[in-house]
Design a protein around this motif. Structure first.
Motif, PDB file in Angstrom:
ATOM      1  N   SER A  57      31.611  39.472  34.377  1.00  0.00           N
ATOM      2  CA  SER A  57      31.499  40.866  33.940  1.00  0.00           C
ATOM      3  C   SER A  57      31.246  41.735  35.158  1.00  0.00           C
ATOM      4  O   SER A  57      30.111  41.895  35.585  1.00  0.00           O
ATOM      5  N   ILE A  58      32.312  42.265  35.715  1.00  0.00           N
ATOM      6  CA  ILE A  58      32.203  43.070  36.926  1.00  0.00           C
ATOM      7  C   ILE A  58      32.964  44.373  36.747  1.00  0.00           C
ATOM      8  O   ILE A  58      33.827  44.495  35.876  1.00  0.00           O
ATOM      9  N   LEU A  59      32.617  45.357  37.579  1.00  0.00           N
ATOM     10  CA  LEU A  59      33.220  46.683  37.417  1.00  0.00           C
ATOM     11  C   LEU A  59      34.592  46.788  38.065  1.00  0.00           C
ATOM     12  O   LEU A  59      35.364  47.693  37.767  1.00  0.00           O
ATOM     13  N   THR A  60      34.891  45.866  38.964  1.00  0.00           N
ATOM     14  CA  THR A  60      36.219  45.887  39.600  1.00  0.00           C
ATOM     15  C   THR A  60      37.287  45.423  38.615  1.00  0.00           C
ATOM     16  O   THR A  60      37.070  44.495  37.871  1.00  0.00           O
ATOM     17  N   GLU A  61      38.422  46.090  38.643  1.00  0.00           N
ATOM     18  CA  GLU A  61      39.490  45.674  37.743  1.00  0.00           C
ATOM     19  C   GLU A  61      40.093  44.343  38.166  1.00  0.00           C
ATOM     20  O   GLU A  61      40.297  44.102  39.358  1.00  0.00           O
ATOM     21  N   ARG A  62      40.323  43.495  37.179  1.00  0.00           N
ATOM     22  CA  ARG A  62      40.999  42.212  37.422  1.00  0.00           C
ATOM     23  C   ARG A  62      42.229  42.153  36.523  1.00  0.00           C
ATOM     24  O   ARG A  62      42.255  42.727  35.437  1.00  0.00           O
ATOM     25  N   ARG A  63      43.214  41.407  36.964  1.00  0.00           N
ATOM     26  CA  ARG A  63      44.428  41.231  36.173  1.00  0.00           C
ATOM     27  C   ARG A  63      44.172  40.274  35.001  1.00  0.00           C
ATOM     28  O   ARG A  63      43.511  39.268  35.164  1.00  0.00           O
ATOM     29  N   SER A  64      44.711  40.627  33.854  1.00  0.00           N
ATOM     30  CA  SER A  64      44.529  39.740  32.706  1.00  0.00           C
ATOM     31  C   SER A  64      45.624  40.009  31.687  1.00  0.00           C
ATOM     32  O   SER A  64      46.608  40.697  31.973  1.00  0.00           O
ATOM     33  N   ILE A  65      45.443  39.464  30.487  1.00  0.00           N
ATOM     34  CA  ILE A  65      46.370  39.729  29.385  1.00  0.00           C
ATOM     35  C   ILE A  65      45.557  40.146  28.164  1.00  0.00           C
ATOM     36  O   ILE A  65      44.342  39.995  28.141  1.00  0.00           O
ATOM     37  N   ASP A  66      46.238  40.689  27.172  1.00  0.00           N
ATOM     38  CA  ASP A  66      45.538  40.982  25.925  1.00  0.00           C
ATOM     39  C   ASP A  66      46.010  40.029  24.826  1.00  0.00           C
ATOM     40  O   ASP A  66      46.852  39.170  25.061  1.00  0.00           O
ATOM     41  N   ALA A  67      45.411  40.182  23.640  1.00  0.00           N
ATOM     42  CA  ALA A  67      45.686  39.241  22.553  1.00  0.00           C
ATOM     43  C   ALA A  67      47.135  39.300  22.081  1.00  0.00           C
ATOM     44  O   ALA A  67      47.628  38.377  21.427  1.00  0.00           O
TER      45      ALA A  67
END
Lengths: 372, 372, 372, 372
Positions: free
Chosen positions: A307-317
């Motif tokens: 849980s960090i404030l920097t944006e990370r790449r991910s996907i959604d549901a």
């Protein structure tokens, strides 16, 4: 899930989500005749509760524990005496801010259990991490408070020994210092180093890992159950079950890979009192899965929270690529609050093995020992 | 002891002593319809058996495994098909030299389980270490041979990555090299280094520790059971149950203590095939106790065996101070033979969780997957 | 005690005493995606709750059940959806009259667990029977309410078939009648007989035994786990765990002792729909521990409660001979309220075996079946 | 299957099929220091073995038991002493006539587990019933032989009390008579009745049911584990796990349904030796799941075997209607050989609870009791 219980005779079942009404546990197998006060129990929970310094999450929870069953009040109106029936304990959630989490309801935070819960269950309580939140560990600490009482003379203590690359100096180890700083550090010299380092982490909205060491003294020799119920195995299992833990060591741990047999063997001599004396404790108090009577020593590594404030790449549901950053209140170093949790897990493992060896009822008391 | 069984649905019970008639295991919960040959099973046992190089114990055991129940022979007279009933497997002991151990019948070898077994049980089969001997692990490897067949597409491999202070170069990692040297080393460049180093250890009658890494590929996403039946927890528990293991890591392990949240989080992107892609695997394939679909990565540290030729101070069963040195045949680095054992433990843990998720019978096969 | 949990994958842990703050249970292993309302759950509890006729105890408890974890609310604000995490349920005690029990705090009521609890634990919550009170069964009924939802199409019903020597006429069996009388009798003709008989028992301050029959329809064939996890074995175990139960039968039960093999064998023919048809059901739906697809039929005998107004000879905790009669409010025939409890136990056993067979997660739903 | 193990601290795992190489069990949790001879163990197996009279199957098996692990030989070369490690026992199959069963390989015998095993597993060892054969119980009897040694002073005996409609006269009960007739009848007057009746059954190729009563004396008060590990519950579970058992009773059992509270309550008085005396034993030695110190009394009903010579309607594995009659050698009354099996199950349940109460190691011995 089916697997929210641990222990064989001292059995703990926990339940509850981060943002539900409450969480709690049922301790089944606590021997009769154990005496404790709510204040004693609460003291352990206070040690773990959030919001106690700027280095931990700012969520405000009193974490007041209630005992719903399994005890009778002594005449003083304060001391509880276990009856041998299940002790149900409950902690209410009071400071949920579920709306903080709306954004991640359908987005998987990298490094969190969001994705795996969705794959496994197809449904997920996203609020505050739901069941995968470390709030569950409040129930462990409550159970640990009882476990400590089961074994006469048992003392289980833990300390933080590493944050990021910054390790304590073991020559400075002083248990009395642990309660004098917000890090549970046994070395006062490390405190300003960690303060400065963690302030940087915190202000950057980042996080960092840590290492905790647990030491249990007063463990009788002969406790443990080979081959697949070894005391070290059960301790490793329970420590590994703590959120964010990625490694566990007993005694020398990974350092033992570098030792020779001559260096590693703990030599023995007969003591004047007729009890054996070990001249070292590379084994961490356990040989062949059974306690030696020396202090049991375990360490575990906690990864940085994702849980960090920097944006990370991910996907959604829905399978879209998204960028995620975690709002809400979080711990820059979750390892700090893992200290009392580690203590609780080790206490529970030892209590369980003690009862396997001595039997599940108050007979242990009547045979000369004292459960209080 | 009561605790010679592991697993919840894929349950393995082992029995036997180092110098008894035989040793073996009962695998309960192997799904029906699994097909295997004795030769396939034997191949795993051969990998673990002693006497295969000068770097392991010179005890000569063929470790031929027999299958006594739970299967029917296919028409080819060779392929065994599991029926869903318990598979009992037996391995005879043939090369015991019990007289080697007469001297230690009443003397506690430092660093061994001699003392703790005596404290716990008051009686001890001292011959070859009795039940605490690593010969018990032959039964684990046999069970692991079946476990590998339970999960379609599962491949579990391990390699030795450190002996003493000498670590492999991970950039050289080549799985094909593992079977080309007596150390299960994935890096050919380390082989001569280890040879020279271990020859010195061996000639000195000494011993040294090691680190093994296990990688499981083909683990479906969604396997695992929070909170106290996490996949990493069960892997840690089983690896810690191996003789002489003192530490276990998943993914980054203890190194994660030094990472920040940005470094540690495994970012995700959607793949062209509709499956998520992880851009790194710091987690070691497990988040929140549940598999991500990435390779599961675990490491464990093995201490040096305490069976050394140098005299060490100790006591005997009568409480006298004595000096002990261990005759008999032993491994200068027990970590080498721990490689197939680690594979077996990880395979068993994964098979168990797979069945928890998919159910205990052949239905997994009938739903399109293939159990072979 | 260590043994307040049952089930292998659908696991229920109960806690609480008769006169404590509350009682409850944790249902661990409920698959995700199960939908239910509090009203549905409450309906089962209402069936068991005291004070509903003059033939049961006059204690007044609303037995309102609360769900504390493991669910998310659907958009209708009423339907709960399980998430796969533990479902914690709580029922408050409101109508304790503990002073009724002061007299028996140190006296052992013959036929009660007073003496055995004191022998085992050395301490006993005497108020209302403490943990040994049948109030604990409220938690079972709550758990059973969820279990019923786990197996698609499952219907579990029970009826009272005997009070004292008065048995129903099985030719009159009508499930619709069960809810039309205070006895859960399936035969309306028996109702006036039982009324008159029980009025006599009640006015005499006496009590009497009974027999309950449970029938589960919609149990898929192939559920069960030989050899020591047989479906009938688990049903027998759970029915025997109900307070005051002294006997359990499956199918023909004890009557099968009088049958020949020809009479007892359930013949089969192939049905037009391609499914086998059994021409009788002496087996009670279970062969070799595995369900046949026929209705599962079980019966259990409940002894008369020992809480009676007539004085009986006994001893007290100090070893004095005393005469004891039980004040407080009690059931003249505890067998009546055992009807919904028996249903709950059978439903839980079937749900557990269903999940062992099909796996612990929502995959059962996604494979075509419907969990609701 | 996953469920071929029973017991919590005294754990028994059985394996093997009727027509396989061998069958056996692993007894895990047998305390150290138990002394026994192979002859003592064999005596229990001889009581169960087939072919001993014309009233049981004519299969000829010596049922010689071998002990493969977990013991050391005493100096007399005969007495085995348990070490606390798993005791593996093996019994070879020698008189299989598998070809007798060719006809039923694809036909389901009504009343057998043939159909349910096929539904569940999709594959079935049809030879002699495979795993569902009562040959498996030889392993239980071996385990029971050890269990009897665990509890000092324990005596577990059983007798046949009913065949068909013919019941013994309980006033004639004489334990000494049990070994004087081929039925284990405690009433000599019933023997000629049963002989004549069973001869008729046997000649007709038919079979009939029976009832067995087990009595355990020397059970210490206070053994048992409420709520879901009650001693009566575990006894019921294990008796119900025996092949062909359809009902279980404790104490008055189903007869308690007809009793009033006054009749059923076991009154107490203080004995001259300071121990309580119960004036009756309607409870069968168990109250609230915990032993009272009185004899534990259990009964179980065995259905007639479905292996009969008369043709019955059935189906085959391809869904065709067929008529089946069972060749091979079978028991006209399997209840006879269930007598020693019932004893073994009750002994195992009591041993397990004894160890839960007293602990798993030899400490029980060192505290004054004697394990032999």
């Amino acid at each position: 899930m089916s697997h929210n219980t641990f222990g064989h005779l001292f059995r703990v079942t926990t339940w509850g989500e981060s943002h539900g009404v409450a969480l709690g546990c049922v301790v089944d197998g606590c021997p009769p005749g154990i005496r404790f006060t709510l204040a004693e129990l609460q003291a352990w929970l206070d040690k773990r509760k959030p919001g106690q310094s700027r280095f931990v999450t700012q969520r405000r929870e009193d974490d007041l524990v209630k005992v719903l069953s399994g005890v009778m009040l002594d005449d003083d109106g304060e001391t509880m005496i276990t009856t041998g029936t299940p002790v149900s304990m409950l902690i209410e959630n009071t400071d949920q801010r579920s709306k903080d989490y709306g954004e991640i309801a359908h987005r998987y935070r990298p490094g969190h259990a969001d994705y795996t819960y969705d794959v496994k269950y197809g449904i997920r309580d996203y609020r505050g991490g739901g069941r995968s939140s470390a709030r569950e560990t409040a129930a462990r600490v409550a159970a640990g408070g009882l476990a400590r009482k089961v074994v006469p003379g048992l003392v289980v203590r833990a300390a933080l020994v590493q944050i990021g690359k910054h390790k304590i100096d073991r020559n400075n180890w002083d248990w009395n210092e642990v309660s004098n700083n917000p890090f549970f550090a046994p070395d006062p010299a490390i405190v300003p180093v960690w303060e400065e380092y963690l302030d940087g982490i915190r202000k950057a909205g980042s996080s960092v890992g840590a290492v905790v060491e647990v030491v249990a003294e007063g463990v009788p020799a002969g406790i443990g159950a080979p081959i697949y119920g070894k005391l070290d195995q059960d301790i490793a299992s329970l420590l590994m079950s703590i959120n964010a833990v990625k490694g566990v060591e007993i005694g020398e741990g990974f350092a033992s890979a570098e030792l020779t047999g001559e260096e590693n063997a703990d030599e023995m001599r007969m003591g004047n009192d007729g009890n054996p004396i070990f001249l070292s404790n590379h084994a961490g108090g356990i040989l062949g899965g059974i306690s030696t009577g020396q202090p049991v020593v375990a360490r575990f590594a906690i990864k940085p929270t994702s849980s960090i404030l920097t944006e990370r790449r991910s996907i959604d549901a829905d399978g879209n690529n998204v960028d995620v950053r975690t709002k809400g209140r979080h711990d820059p170093c979750v390892g700090i609050r893992a200290v009392p949790i580690g203590e609780a897990m080790v206490a529970c493992a030892i209590a369980d093995h003690y009862l396997r060896d001595r039997g599940q009822t108050g007979r242990l008391t009547s045979q000369g020992g004292s459960a209080t």
